[in-house]
Scaffold this motif. Structure first.
Motif, mmCIF file in Angstrom:
data_model
loop_
_atom_site.group_PDB
_atom_site.id
_atom_site.type_symbol
_atom_site.label_atom_id
_atom_site.label_comp_id
_atom_site.label_asym_id
_atom_site.label_seq_id
_atom_site.Cartn_x
_atom_site.Cartn_y
_atom_site.Cartn_z
ATOM 1 N N SER A 182 8.805 -3.492 -16.234
ATOM 2 C CA SER A 182 9.078 -2.277 -16.985
ATOM 3 C C SER A 182 7.736 -1.698 -17.368
ATOM 4 C CB SER A 182 9.953 -2.627 -18.179
ATOM 5 O OG SER A 182 9.389 -2.256 -19.366
ATOM 6 N N ARG A 183 7.439 -0.569 -16.795
ATOM 7 C CA ARG A 183 6.113 0.020 -16.992
ATOM 8 C C ARG A 183 6.163 1.019 -18.129
ATOM 9 N NH1 ARG A 183 7.043 0.321 -11.522
ATOM 10 N NH2 ARG A 183 5.887 -1.234 -10.327
ATOM 11 N N ASN A 184 5.140 0.977 -18.922
ATOM 12 C CA ASN A 184 5.014 1.960 -19.981
ATOM 13 C C ASN A 184 4.399 3.224 -19.386
ATOM 14 O OD1 ASN A 184 4.649 3.377 -22.253
ATOM 15 N ND2 ASN A 184 3.321 1.881 -23.291
ATOM 16 N N PRO A 185 5.108 4.340 -19.406
ATOM 17 C CA PRO A 185 4.568 5.557 -18.788
ATOM 18 C C PRO A 185 3.231 5.979 -19.377
ATOM 19 C CG PRO A 185 6.867 5.850 -19.363
ATOM 20 C CD PRO A 185 6.458 4.536 -19.935
ATOM 21 N N TYR A 239 0.304 5.169 -17.305
ATOM 22 C CA TYR A 239 0.190 5.728 -15.956
ATOM 23 C C TYR A 239 0.088 7.244 -15.924
ATOM 24 C CZ TYR A 239 1.308 1.072 -14.472
ATOM 25 O OH TYR A 239 1.253 -0.280 -14.267
ATOM 26 N N GLN A 252 -5.972 13.135 -13.825
ATOM 27 C CA GLN A 252 -4.809 12.279 -13.587
ATOM 28 C C GLN A 252 -5.252 10.836 -13.414
ATOM 29 O OE1 GLN A 252 -1.792 13.248 -13.662
ATOM 30 N NE2 GLN A 252 -1.704 15.421 -13.137
ATOM 31 N N ARG A 253 -4.397 9.924 -13.876
ATOM 32 C CA ARG A 253 -4.696 8.505 -13.664
ATOM 33 C C ARG A 253 -4.268 8.121 -12.260
ATOM 34 N NH1 ARG A 253 -2.948 6.083 -19.365
ATOM 35 N NH2 ARG A 253 -4.782 6.793 -20.467
ATOM 36 N N VAL A 254 -5.122 7.396 -11.591
ATOM 37 C CA VAL A 254 -4.789 6.976 -10.221
ATOM 38 C C VAL A 254 -5.000 5.470 -10.105
ATOM 39 C CG1 VAL A 254 -5.260 7.342 -7.783
ATOM 40 C CG2 VAL A 254 -5.541 9.208 -9.372
ATOM 41 N N PRO A 255 -4.007 4.670 -10.504
ATOM 42 C CA PRO A 255 -4.155 3.222 -10.323
ATOM 43 C C PRO A 255 -4.100 2.862 -8.844
ATOM 44 C CG PRO A 255 -1.966 3.739 -11.142
ATOM 45 C CD PRO A 255 -2.727 5.017 -11.115
ATOM 46 N N ARG A 256 -4.977 1.973 -8.441
ATOM 47 C CA ARG A 256 -5.017 1.614 -7.013
ATOM 48 C C ARG A 256 -4.570 0.185 -6.825
ATOM 49 N NH1 ARG A 256 -8.022 4.436 -3.477
ATOM 50 N NH2 ARG A 256 -6.469 3.508 -2.130
ATOM 51 N N ASN A 257 -4.072 -0.092 -5.646
ATOM 52 C CA ASN A 257 -3.791 -1.459 -5.230
ATOM 53 C C ASN A 257 -4.163 -1.528 -3.754
ATOM 54 O OD1 ASN A 257 -2.855 -3.964 -4.704
ATOM 55 N ND2 ASN A 257 -0.750 -3.605 -5.325
ATOM 56 N N TYR A 258 -5.147 -2.346 -3.446
ATOM 57 C CA TYR A 258 -5.679 -2.331 -2.083
ATOM 58 C C TYR A 258 -4.973 -3.311 -1.151
ATOM 59 C CZ TYR A 258 -9.380 0.365 -4.207
ATOM 60 O OH TYR A 258 -10.074 1.333 -4.879
#
Lengths: 445, 594
Positions: free
Chosen positions: A7-10, A13, A22-28
């Motif tokens: 459950s992500r807290n908006p 993000y 803007q937030r840009v979380p990455r996952n490589y």
């Protein structure tokens, strides 16, 4: 029972205010990025296509001369100043950013054969068909004052080329012989000649400033040391070389522009064979100049094109031509390595970008990053047939295409003949000669 | 701490540099306080801490050295598993005789790759979210825990993810989640189509198309979706406005959208597999499979190959550039009922009318394990983290750890519904399984199903409309051409030896000699007496013989190896063939393998 559900807290993000970025979380994780090769390839292909779309190399034409341009030289200290000499004896000083002629000097009667700027940038030398060497002040005289040379030397014969030493107050001219002059004296301090009756070009080595090389009319390139009384060595080729230029970064290499439509890069230490033969022109090559980075050089040809060659490639990466540009007599690479100047028969000096699709002006960091990324992509995928085809394609005038086809047919016929001769003669009696070996006639110490 | 004694002895010396100089080199009998980095990390950490703490205390006593030693010298270690995750192919070993330039280029590119891999592995430690899980108490099976219990136990937002939509009028329902996992599209058999933002429960559009609906699918964004209706394919926008009616695509049963290629793959009742490019609206390929009605379909997300299940028990793999299947494999004794492929493209799970559930390794096309489900599975779906859900009758079962070599055990979770199940789909980046059935739609919480950390440049559930627009432009620019769909998606980055050899042959034909031929050995001119014509000939012959010998040796080695393999194979065959009880008395031809 223990349970945890995603459950992500908006708030983590989404940006807090609209003024934020803007937030840009990455996952490589590679499994979240499928088709990375195919997508990167597509990107590379797009980059190549866009490069072609944005390839607008022509920047400006400097008009004002009343006869064909015979020589151009760069100011040694100022990026924006360029000097040019024309076939009617006129010398013009140009300001490149303004694209204006700052000053006009009627320097000689007949052709201005050569022009060179002194290493300190305070004066320049010209030679002409009137057998004189003139030294001029770089500063224009005050209003109403007549243009007078600082110094004038009357020679015995016509001079054809001039170059100034990069560190000392000496310069070299060539004509019937190669002469070394001291600026203070009116007669040469040294004079070299080695069989040839005339020389077309002389150039000082930019690093070992005592060395110089010249092109002679007996098809040879001669190396000299100003400290010695006799020339060092010479290499005789099949056809005459028009000009040569030293590589400014690896100053043991020089490239000569030959009458046989090719350019040859030599290593000064091993003259037996050229290091590389640069082919692509379809007529005699008239001038050559290196980029200050030493990675590339530009050549001007009688076939009305200028080409840019990487120093270690056999073929050009770029060709520039316009409908109006006639035989290109002289060409120079600007000192910031971004522009190329060409002077041609029809009285215009043209300013070109060295990289046709480069964006001019100040770039933001993102633009710079995008450009480097594109460059790397194209480099990575350069061997793929589609990318290669698009990157290589250049539009050429029809007569050059025709000429090229004709040349190809000629070489193919020669090759076929050679092959047949070899087939029907005793094995080993007809040796295989590489293209490099064919072009060198002799080396004389 | 024998190593530290000299330091104490020389405590009168004030100069730091001098003191360091005087320190004698460490001997092997002295205790080493630093261990190798290859050793297990936890222990080294602890030991390092201890030793450094001692060093520090002794230094404080001396009270003159200002320099502190770094307690964790060097780079921070990276777990091997993490590095493995970001590895792309093996490291290339440069040939010793390779050209210097080539060598340098390869070495530098390898170094760059390694650096990138390390950076990515480091970054992996910083990811903010952890995956969900469900653990029972002692003697409590997780599959007995009901959805209501889970919804009560978790927070309200997560609890609201378990819900039912009672739509008994137009069922059974097919469903699809958008790629970001925000939007849900449901299509009832009897014509009811609705799209919902399922988290906020906002209804975006709802309509009845007054026709049979066979399948529904989102296109690249949540602005458009495709509906396979009784006769033709229709495309609607998110407000329910009909955008296109594609009459070239008729009698469709199933659809799959390939997001990186912008292709909508469809199968029809007439046995056609068709591809529609949704970015330009053109049919890319129409393949007549000649396999009858095609109602089992799945895509391999790793390489965009379409998997079709057939009524004779075979599964065939298709790409748009080939009229024949890439691979055809016999999977079941009866018809194939459902199949699904995991996101890494390694495993395929199929279920058939023979009530078997099989897990395949589709790199080797081999069965890993199979089991019998009493009711057989009508629908299968794999989640991002490898949970398999299977619809058996009116029960949905979720299995854990099914991908791998371990056999199928009891289910991880189970949930009973009313009515036949028609559609199963995991919501991406959420612990939610959507179920479409005869009585409507059920959203079920499956802890540990979704990928916890998304990549915002690829799929961002929280993206704004501006970000979506930008993403759309970039995605369109990066559209992969359909010609690039093949079994190995990394083929493009490999060396193309075949065309090189072809080119080389043509070059030899044109030149009349081989420009890449190795130079013939030429003996050097030696001093007087040693390089007579005869001698030179002798030397040449010697070298030539040596070369020849090498070649012969190599070919013999190859031949013996091949023969060995052949004999081994034939032996195995014999073994498998008729075996009788009396065979044990026969003399063995080859040593028994233990």
């Amino acid at each position: 029972m223990k349970v945890k559900v995603l459950s992500r807290n908006p708030d983590d993000y989404v940006r807090e205010t609209t003024r934020d970025i803007q937030r840009v979380p990455r996952n490589y994780d590679p499994t979240l990025h499928p088709f990375e090769v195919a997508r990167e390839y597509t990107r590379a292909l797009n980059a190549t296509k866009l490069e072609k779309v944005f390839a607008k190399p022509f920047v400006a034409a400097l008009d004002g001369h009343r006869d064909g341009i015979s020589c151009i030289t760069k100011h040694n200290k100022s990026l924006s100043t360029v000097l040019s000499g024309a076939c009617d004896g006129e010398v013009k000083v140009w300001n490149l950013p303004k694209r204006q002629c700052l000053r006009t000097v009627q320097a000689h009667e007949g052709f201005v054969r050569g022009i060179c700027s002194r290493f300190c940038g305070t004066s320049f030398f010209t030679i002409g068909d009137d057998k004189t060497i003139k030294q001029w002040n770089m500063e224009a005289p005050e209003y109403g004052v007549r243009e007078e040379p600082l110094n004038m030397i009357l020679g015995k014969t016509v001079f054809t080329g001039i170059d100034h030493n990069q560190r000392q107050a000496t310069f070299a001219t060539c004509g019937q012989s190669v002469d070394i002059w001291d600026e203070q004296r009116s007669s040469p301090i040294r004079s070299f000649s080695w069989g040839a009756d005339s020389f077309s070009c002389v150039r000082f080595n930019p690093v070992e400033t005592d060395l110089l090389a010249s092109c002679a009319s007996d098809r040879s390139i001669v190396l000299y040391d100003t400290r010695e009384s006799a020339p060092l060595r010479k290499v005789v080729m099949r056809l005459r070389s028009n000009t040569l230029c030293w590589n400014p970064m690896e100053a043991y290499y020089f490239t000569c522009a030959n009458e046989d439509y090719n350019l040859y890069t030599y290593d000064m230490r091993y003259l037996d064979l050229p290091v590389i033969v640069h082919k692509d022109h379809v007529s005699a090559v008239l001038d050559v100049d290196y980029s200050p980075t030493g990675q590339e050089f530009v050549s001007a040809s009688f076939d009305r094109t200028i080409r840019i060659f990487p120093k270690d490639k056999g073929h050009s990466r770029e060709v520039y031509h316009t409908k109006r540009m006639q035989h290109v007599i002289c060409v120079r690479w600007s000192a910031d390595s971004k522009y190329v100047l060409s002077g041609s028969d029809e009285m215009n000096i043209r300013l070109w970008k060295a990289n046709a699709s480069e964006k001019l002006g100040l770039l933001s960091q993102r633009e710079k990053n995008a450009a480097t990324y594109k460059k790397k992509l194209m480099e990575k995928y350069q061997q793929h047939p589609q990318v290669k085809r698009i990157a290589r394609h250049r539009h050429l005038p029809r007569d050059i295409m025709k000429q090229r086809r004709k040349l190809w047919e000629m070489t193919e016929a020669q090759r076929r003949k050679q092959r047949n001769v070899r087939k029907h003669s005793k094995p080993g009696s007809v040796p295989l000669l590489s293209e490099k070996e064919k072009k060198v006639a002799a080396v004389v110490e | 701490m024998a190593a530290l004694t000299p330091e104490v002895l020389t405590s009168n010396v004030t100069h730091v540099g001098k003191m360091n100089k005087k320190k004698p080199p460490k001997r092997y009998w002295e205790e080493t306080d630093e261990k190798r980095p290859e050793e297990e990390q936890g222990t080294t950490r602890r030991k390092q801490n201890k030793s450094t703490a001692k060093v520090r205390s002794s230094k404080w006593k001396n009270d003159e050295t200002l320099e502190k030693e770094d307690p964790f010298p060097g780079e921070a270690p990276i777990p091997k598993k993490k590095l493995q995750k970001f590895m792309r192919g093996k490291k290339y070993n440069v040939h010793a005789e390779a050209n210097q330039k080539v060598k340098e280029a390869i070495m530098s590119s390898e170094a760059m790759t390694e650096f990138a891999q390390k950076q990515a592995a480091r970054y992996d430690l910083l990811l903010p979210e952890d995956a969900g899980f469900l653990e029972g108490d002692e003697d409590e099976d997780t599959n007995t825990i009901s959805q209501d219990d889970i919804a009560d136990a978790v927070d309200i937002t997560s609890g609201s993810k378990y819900f039912n939509l009672h739509l008994s009028q137009f069922g059974p329902y097919r469903l699809d989640y958008s790629r970001t996992g925000r939007h849900l599209l449901v299509g009832g058999k009897k014509g009811h189509v609705a799209c919902i933002n399922w988290q906020s429960k906002d209804l975006m559009c709802e309509m009845n198309v007054m026709e049979t609906v066979n399948d529904v699918k989102w296109l690249h964004t949540e602005a458009m979706f495709a509906v396979a209706q009784k006769k033709w394919l229709y495309i609607y926008d998110s407000k329910g406005v009909e955008l296109h009616c594609v009459k070239k695509f008729n009698d469709l049963l199933r659809m799959q959208f390939l997001p990186y290629h912008f292709l909508l793959a469809t199968t029809s009742a007439t046995g056609f597999l068709q591809y529609l490019d949704v970015s330009i609206g053109k049919e890319v390929a129409a393949i007549c499979t000649k396999m009858g009605r095609l109602d089992v379909m799945s895509q391999n997300p790793h390489n965009a190959v379409i998997h079709l299940g057939h009524s004779n028990g075979t599964v065939s793999l298709w790409s748009p550039i080939q009229k024949e299947p890439l691979v055809k494999m016999l999977c079941h004794r009866g018809a194939v009922r459902s199949l699904t492929v995991d996101k890494t493209g390694t495993y395929m799970v199929t279920s058939g009318l023979d009530r078997k559930l099989k897990v395949y390794d589709i790199r080797a096309f081999k069965t890993l394990h199979s089991c019998v489900l009493p009711a057989g599975a009508s629908c299968l779906s794999l989640s991002q983290r490898g949970l398999l859900s299977a619809a058996t009758g009116d029960i949905v079962q979720v299995y854990q750890n099914i991908l791998g070599s371990s056999p199928v055990s009891k289910p991880y979770m189970a949930h009973r519904l009313r009515g036949q199940i028609w559609g199963l789909a995991y919501c991406p980046f959420e612990d939610v399984l959507g179920i479409g059935h005869g009585e409507g739609f059920t959203s079920m919480i499956v802890p540990g199903a979704g990928e916890p950390n998304f990549d915002a440049l690829d799929t961002n559930p929280f993206r704004s409309s501006k970000q979506r627009q930008e993403w759309e432009v970039k995605a369109l620019l990066e559209k992969v051409q359909p010609e690039l769909i093949c079994l190995d998606p990394g083929q493009l980055s490999k060396v193309d030896l075949v065309s090189f050899e072809q080119k080389h042959k043509e070059r030899i034909a044109a030149l009349g000699f081989d420009p890449m031929e190795k130079d013939r050995f030429k003996p050097r001119k030696k001093t007087k007496g040693r390089s007579s014509a005869g001698n030179i000939e002798k030397i040449k012959r010697k070298v030539a013989y040596e070369d020849q010998r090498d070649e012969i040796r190599q070919s013999i080695e190859e031949r013996t190896e091949r023969e060995k393999e052949l004999t081994q194979k034939s032996m195995e065959k014999e073994d498998l063939g008729n075996k009788s009880t009396l065979d044990r008395f026969k003399k063995r031809k080859y040593p028994q393998q233990q």
